[in-house]
Design a protein around this motif. Structure first.
Motif, PDB file in Angstrom:
ATOM      1  N   LEU A  10      30.153  47.161  34.217  1.00 13.40           N
ATOM      2  CA  LEU A  10      30.564  46.354  35.359  1.00 13.40           C
ATOM      3  C   LEU A  10      29.352  45.516  35.769  1.00 13.40           C
ATOM      4  CD1 LEU A  10      33.164  46.208  37.200  1.00 13.40           C
ATOM      5  CD2 LEU A  10      31.954  47.696  38.766  1.00 13.40           C
ATOM      6  N   HIS A  11      29.175  44.379  35.115  1.00 13.69           N
ATOM      7  CA  HIS A  11      27.971  43.568  35.295  1.00 13.69           C
ATOM      8  C   HIS A  11      28.021  42.850  36.644  1.00 13.69           C
ATOM      9  CE1 HIS A  11      27.133  44.572  31.218  1.00 13.69           C
ATOM     10  NE2 HIS A  11      28.160  43.882  30.737  1.00 13.69           N
ATOM     11  N   SER A  12      27.272  43.367  37.603  1.00 18.54           N
ATOM     12  CA  SER A  12      27.309  42.847  38.963  1.00 18.54           C
ATOM     13  C   SER A  12      26.156  41.895  39.217  1.00 18.54           C
ATOM     14  CB  SER A  12      27.253  43.994  39.974  1.00 18.54           C
ATOM     15  OG  SER A  12      27.178  43.507  41.289  1.00 18.54           O
ATOM     16  N   ALA A  13      26.492  40.756  39.830  1.00 20.36           N
ATOM     17  CA  ALA A  13      25.469  39.811  40.260  1.00 20.36           C
ATOM     18  C   ALA A  13      25.196  39.942  41.748  1.00 20.36           C
ATOM     19  CB  ALA A  13      25.921  38.383  39.949  1.00 20.36           C
ATOM     20  N   GLY A  14      25.884  40.886  42.388  1.00 19.81           N
ATOM     21  CA  GLY A  14      25.736  41.074  43.825  1.00 19.81           C
ATOM     22  C   GLY A  14      24.577  41.984  44.149  1.00 19.81           C
TER      23      GLY A  14
ATOM     24  N   GLN B   3      28.601  41.335  54.702  1.00 18.39           N
ATOM     25  CA  GLN B   3      28.449  41.057  53.278  1.00 18.39           C
ATOM     26  C   GLN B   3      29.706  40.381  52.744  1.00 18.39           C
ATOM     27  OE1 GLN B   3      27.522  45.038  51.666  1.00 18.39           O
ATOM     28  NE2 GLN B   3      25.369  44.444  51.583  1.00 18.39           N
ATOM     29  N   HIS B   4      29.572  39.705  51.615  1.00 17.89           N
ATOM     30  CA  HIS B   4      30.750  39.102  50.996  1.00 17.89           C
ATOM     31  C   HIS B   4      31.389  40.071  50.011  1.00 17.89           C
ATOM     32  CE1 HIS B   4      28.787  38.464  47.068  1.00 17.89           C
ATOM     33  NE2 HIS B   4      27.738  37.981  47.706  1.00 17.89           N
ATOM     34  N   GLY B   5      32.649  39.869  49.747  1.00 15.89           N
ATOM     35  CA  GLY B   5      33.333  40.668  48.745  1.00 15.89           C
ATOM     36  C   GLY B   5      32.942  40.234  47.351  1.00 15.89           C
ATOM     37  N   GLN B   6      33.405  40.994  46.367  1.00 19.04           N
ATOM     38  CA  GLN B   6      33.085  40.685  44.978  1.00 19.04           C
ATOM     39  C   GLN B   6      34.351  40.682  44.128  1.00 19.04           C
ATOM     40  OE1 GLN B   6      29.874  43.853  45.063  1.00 19.04           O
ATOM     41  NE2 GLN B   6      29.008  42.493  43.509  1.00 19.04           N
ATOM     42  N   LEU B   7      34.381  39.765  43.167  1.00 19.73           N
ATOM     43  CA  LEU B   7      35.481  39.676  42.213  1.00 19.73           C
ATOM     44  C   LEU B   7      34.908  39.799  40.809  1.00 19.73           C
ATOM     45  CD1 LEU B   7      38.531  39.140  41.724  1.00 19.73           C
ATOM     46  CD2 LEU B   7      37.961  36.709  41.583  1.00 19.73           C
ATOM     47  N   PHE B   8      35.446  40.745  40.045  1.00 16.67           N
ATOM     48  CA  PHE B   8      34.983  40.995  38.679  1.00 16.67           C
ATOM     49  C   PHE B   8      36.090  40.632  37.693  1.00 16.67           C
ATOM     50  CE2 PHE B   8      32.434  43.750  41.351  1.00 16.67           C
ATOM     51  CZ  PHE B   8      31.159  43.659  40.792  1.00 16.67           C
ATOM     52  N   HIS B   9      35.766  39.736  36.767  1.00 19.62           N
ATOM     53  CA  HIS B   9      36.736  39.315  35.751  1.00 19.62           C
ATOM     54  C   HIS B   9      36.680  40.244  34.553  1.00 19.62           C
ATOM     55  CE1 HIS B   9      38.123  36.891  32.238  1.00 19.62           C
ATOM     56  NE2 HIS B   9      39.089  36.617  33.101  1.00 19.62           N
TER      57      HIS B   9
ATOM     58  N   PHE C 132      33.019  43.675  32.354  1.00 18.19           N
ATOM     59  CA  PHE C 132      33.445  42.807  33.445  1.00 18.19           C
ATOM     60  C   PHE C 132      32.303  41.858  33.815  1.00 18.19           C
ATOM     61  CE2 PHE C 132      36.123  46.481  33.664  1.00 18.19           C
ATOM     62  CZ  PHE C 132      37.339  46.042  34.168  1.00 18.19           C
ATOM     63  N   THR C 133      32.681  40.666  34.257  1.00 23.03           N
ATOM     64  CA  THR C 133      31.715  39.678  34.723  1.00 23.03           C
ATOM     65  C   THR C 133      31.948  39.404  36.194  1.00 23.03           C
ATOM     66  OG1 THR C 133      31.593  38.621  32.544  1.00 23.03           O
ATOM     67  CG2 THR C 133      30.846  37.327  34.433  1.00 23.03           C
ATOM     68  N   ASP C 134      30.889  39.435  36.980  1.00 25.39           N
ATOM     69  CA  ASP C 134      30.965  39.132  38.403  1.00 25.39           C
ATOM     70  C   ASP C 134      31.174  37.628  38.578  1.00 25.39           C
ATOM     71  OD1 ASP C 134      30.583  38.720  41.127  1.00 25.39           O
ATOM     72  OD2 ASP C 134      29.019  40.250  41.287  1.00 25.39           O
ATOM     73  N   VAL C 135      32.366  37.244  39.042  1.00 28.28           N
ATOM     74  CA  VAL C 135      32.696  35.823  39.230  1.00 28.28           C
ATOM     75  C   VAL C 135      32.825  35.490  40.714  1.00 28.28           C
ATOM     76  CG1 VAL C 135      33.805  35.589  36.973  1.00 28.28           C
ATOM     77  CG2 VAL C 135      35.172  36.323  38.953  1.00 28.28           C
ATOM     78  N   SER C 136      32.158  36.264  41.561  1.00 29.23           N
ATOM     79  CA  SER C 136      32.271  36.059  43.009  1.00 29.23           C
ATOM     80  C   SER C 136      31.842  34.662  43.423  1.00 29.23           C
ATOM     81  CB  SER C 136      31.425  37.106  43.749  1.00 29.23           C
ATOM     82  OG  SER C 136      31.732  38.407  43.320  1.00 29.23           O
ATOM     83  N   GLU C 137      30.776  34.160  42.824  1.00 30.96           N
ATOM     84  CA  GLU C 137      30.279  32.830  43.177  1.00 30.96           C
ATOM     85  C   GLU C 137      31.220  31.744  42.685  1.00 30.96           C
ATOM     86  OE1 GLU C 137      27.791  31.935  45.007  1.00 30.96           O
ATOM     87  OE2 GLU C 137      26.729  33.834  45.305  1.00 30.96           O
ATOM     88  N   ARG C 138      31.532  31.739  41.399  1.00 29.61           N
ATOM     89  CA  ARG C 138      32.330  30.651  40.845  1.00 29.61           C
ATOM     90  C   ARG C 138      33.760  30.637  41.361  1.00 29.61           C
ATOM     91  NH1 ARG C 138      33.410  32.659  34.634  1.00 29.61           N
ATOM     92  NH2 ARG C 138      31.251  33.379  34.778  1.00 29.61           N
ATOM     93  N   SER C 139      34.260  31.794  41.796  1.00 26.86           N
ATOM     94  CA  SER C 139      35.635  31.859  42.305  1.00 26.86           C
ATOM     95  C   SER C 139      35.737  31.419  43.757  1.00 26.86           C
ATOM     96  CB  SER C 139      36.173  33.286  42.179  1.00 26.86           C
ATOM     97  OG  SER C 139      35.458  34.176  43.034  1.00 26.86           O
TER      98      SER C 139
ATOM     99  N   ILE D  22      34.771  33.374  46.303  1.00 21.15           N
ATOM    100  CA  ILE D  22      34.828  34.561  47.150  1.00 21.15           C
ATOM    101  C   ILE D  22      33.508  34.756  47.903  1.00 21.15           C
ATOM    102  CG2 ILE D  22      35.037  37.077  47.158  1.00 21.15           C
ATOM    103  CD1 ILE D  22      37.688  35.707  46.622  1.00 21.15           C
ATOM    104  N   ALA D  23      32.383  34.539  47.229  1.00 19.42           N
ATOM    105  CA  ALA D  23      31.069  34.834  47.812  1.00 19.42           C
ATOM    106  C   ALA D  23      30.672  33.892  48.940  1.00 19.42           C
ATOM    107  CB  ALA D  23      29.996  34.802  46.718  1.00 19.42           C
ATOM    108  N   LYS D  24      31.397  32.814  49.138  1.00 16.13           N
ATOM    109  CA  LYS D  24      31.076  31.875  50.218  1.00 16.13           C
ATOM    110  C   LYS D  24      31.337  32.467  51.595  1.00 16.13           C
ATOM    111  CE  LYS D  24      32.382  27.726  47.568  1.00 16.13           C
ATOM    112  NZ  LYS D  24      33.350  26.592  47.532  1.00 16.13           N
ATOM    113  N   HIS D  25      32.123  33.516  51.646  1.00 21.00           N
ATOM    114  CA  HIS D  25      32.637  33.995  52.930  1.00 21.00           C
ATOM    115  C   HIS D  25      32.084  35.376  53.250  1.00 21.00           C
ATOM    116  CE1 HIS D  25      35.382  30.595  52.948  1.00 21.00           C
ATOM    117  NE2 HIS D  25      35.553  30.852  51.671  1.00 21.00           N
ATOM    118  N   ILE D  26      31.200  35.412  54.260  1.00 27.22           N
ATOM    119  CA  ILE D  26      30.572  36.652  54.694  1.00 27.22           C
ATOM    120  C   ILE D  26      31.460  37.303  55.752  1.00 27.22           C
ATOM    121  CG2 ILE D  26      28.531  37.711  55.713  1.00 27.22           C
ATOM    122  CD1 ILE D  26      28.063  36.430  52.990  1.00 27.22           C
TER     123      ILE D  26
END
Length: 563
Positions: free
Chosen positions: A171-175, A230-236, A243-250, A252-256
């Motif tokens: 579960l490759h997390s960028a968070g 904190q912002h939520g996370q979405l993993f593709h 899994f790839t952390d796509v929170s930024e590109r999706s 989702i990460a814009k919203h704290i």
């Protein structure tokens, strides 16, 4: 007055007619009156022996308040729903220093009893756990398990032999590595046939630097405003077990926020699953799936971010379900005492929800409650989804406000999609017992066609409520097997048309309530009617129709249509 008429006889006949009519009306009313929704608590006698430990030791650490997720999963595919409980750990180390802090998995023996199989399954865990989410992410037919926690989450792959493998490294997390995750859920947000993972993160927390609130003599838990969100996370899902952390590109990460419960549904019928996040004391988030891998947060414009008066409630549990059978999923959210719980009706067109908590009776009926997990299910099988709330106030309420923190759970009956009536008083003596309830998950544990509930209790024994409603109504449970869609069919929508002309709607999701995960079956109460036809819309757009399916059973449907 005519002398040729026997007025005394006519008078007697009239009295008899009036009495007969009254008795007929009373009998008809009695026949039409729905049976009381009733539950029997059977945890101890069934062998479901679990106590949720939060490791509180008078230091008022914020994490002590929020644990207690419960998950339902048929991990061995024997047709009987098993139960997984999350547990706390020692503070500040956050390690499980003794067996009392172990997460626990109980196998349903299909005979009314459960067996603790935690050690054999390998899911005891090592950190301070919060929530759990169930989904078959590798499409092998066995449900996998994600555990959300404080400063560390765990992903377990079900090996299909009664054991789970810890595959968190995939579960490759960028968070942030120190995220405090409360809830999570599985969804196929891009309709590629593989389940992705959404994680709801709460606030920045550290035992060493945590703010202290109150006086030295009377310390208490801080308000969420004392912590940074904190912002939520979405993993593709990469289709290869990683899994790839796509929170930024999706987007989702814009919203704290200060994320608690999550709920999924296709709110606008465009074929893509949307995400609602209940935030604690800040506005709720509604992430509209744009279908291109990105989301737009529309909570404010959709009218579900705040209470009708513009107040941000302490949102905890959430569920997206169609309560009035108009084909659009509605939203229910629980909050803290004096918030009242929220109910938003999904309009026929557009994305502007209506706040219906007041006119349905839910606003005033819940004002004195603090709600954690919840679920919208048809407990009496009359065709309308009722609402179950897991309740208890925060831990310090009795000490500072002179009121017990323990509450009994409550159930509200859905009156033909127009009103919700609190029927807890007649739900049985077991249901009246107050406790520090937290997570709630739903399934038919005894396979009798009535939806049951399992509830975690903070520093107390868990509860298993078997549904004992004396109903003669029919039911149907749809078990999905995706081929092009994800194996469990999460996100699929089911439309049932009854012989009496009514239409019923539901969808498949395991993300229900607060920090908890319920069965994936799509359930319907049918009332006295038979089913004329059933139409199923799979994620990705394929549809299937089943004519005149028999009721009172689990109907397994395998996807046969191509995309």
């Amino acid at each position: 007055m005519r002398p040729d008429i026997n007025w005394d006889l006519l008078y007697r006949l009239a009295i008899v007619s009036i009495l007969s009519a009254a008795l007929f009306v009373a009998a008809a009313g009695s026949a039409l009156a729905p049976p009381p929704i009733r539950f029997a608590e059977v945890a101890a006698k069934s062998g479901l022996n679990f106590t949720l430990k939060n490791a509180a030791a008078g230091q008022f650490h914020q994490i002590e308040l929020t644990g207690g997720g419960v998950a339902v999963l048929d991990y061995n595919n024997d047709g009987c729903a098993d139960i997984f409980f999350t547990n706390g750990a020692a503070i500040p180390s956050l390690r499980k220093t003794s067996p009392e802090f172990s997460n626990r998995l109980f196998r349903n023996n299909c005979d009314g009893t459960f067996t603790d199989v935690t050690t054999q399954a390998g899911v005891a865990g090592t950190g301070y756990s919060m929530g759990a989410a169930v989904g078959d992410f590798d499409n092998d037919g066995f449900p996998d398990l994600f555990v959300a926690g404080v400063h560390g989450n765990t992903l377990y792959r079900n090996l299909g032999n009664g054991r789970f493998e810890d595959v968190t490294a995939k579960l490759h997390s960028a968070g942030p590595a120190d995220a405090w995750s409360v809830s999570a859920g599985w969804l196929d947000y891009d309709n590629d046939g593989w389940l992705d993972l959404f994680v709801s993160n709460y606030v920045v927390w550290d035992a060493a630097t945590e703010p202290r609130c109150g006086s030295e003599e009377r310390q208490f838990y801080c308000h969420p405003r004392a912590y940074t969100g904190q912002h939520g996370q979405l993993f593709h899902n990469n289709h290869d077990g990683t899994f790839t952390d796509v929170s930024e590109r999706s987007g989702i990460a814009k919203h704290i926020g200060k994320g608690m419960g999550v709920a999924f549904a296709d709110i606008d019928g465009d074929g893509f699953t949307d995400i609602f996040v209940a935030n604690d004391s800040v506005r709720g988030f509604l992430f509209h799936n744009l279908g291109d891998g990105t989301f737009r947060e529309i909570g404010l414009e959709a009218g579900v971010a705040l209470r009708e008066d513009g107040y941000a409630v302490a949102g905890m549990g959430a569920d997206l379900r169609d309560y009035d059978n108009d084909g659009k999923p509605d939203l229910v959210v629980s909050g803290i005492i004096n918030d009242s719980f929220l109910l938003f009706h999904n309009p026929a067109k557009g994305l502007q929800f209506d706040d219906t908590a007041q006119r349905t009776g839910l606003l005033l009926g819940t004002r004195q409650f603090t709600g954690w997990s919840l679920g919208m299910y048809d407990f009496d099988n009359d065709g309308y989804k009722d609402i179950f709330f897991g309740l208890s106030h925060l831990a310090e309420l009795d000490q500072y406000l002179g009121r017990s923190s323990e509450l009994p759970n409550h159930v509200f009956r859905n009156i033909e999609g127009k009103k919700f009536e609190d029927v807890s008083a007649t739900a049985g003596p077991d249901f009246q017992r107050a406790a520090m309830h937290r997570g709630v998950a739903f399934a038919d544990f005894d396979n009798d066609g009535r939806v049951d509930a399992v509830v975690s209790v903070l520093n107390g024994p868990a509860k298993l409520f078997l549904n004992r409603t004396d109903t003669k109504s029919h039911w149907l449970a749809v078990k999905l097997r995706g081929v092009h869609a994800n194996r469990q069919g999460l996100g699929a929508k089911v439309h049932v048309h009854l012989a009496d002309g009514r239409d019923l709607y539901n969808h498949s999701t395991t993300a229900v309530g607060y920090a908890s995960s319920s069965e994936p079956l799509v359930r319907f109460g049918l009332g006295p009617s038979a089913i004329q036809w059933l139409e199923l819309s799979w994620p990705g757009g394929a549809t299937q129709r089943v004519d005149h399916p028999a009721a009172d059973r689990i109907l397994e449907i395998k996807e046969v249509s191509a995309k």
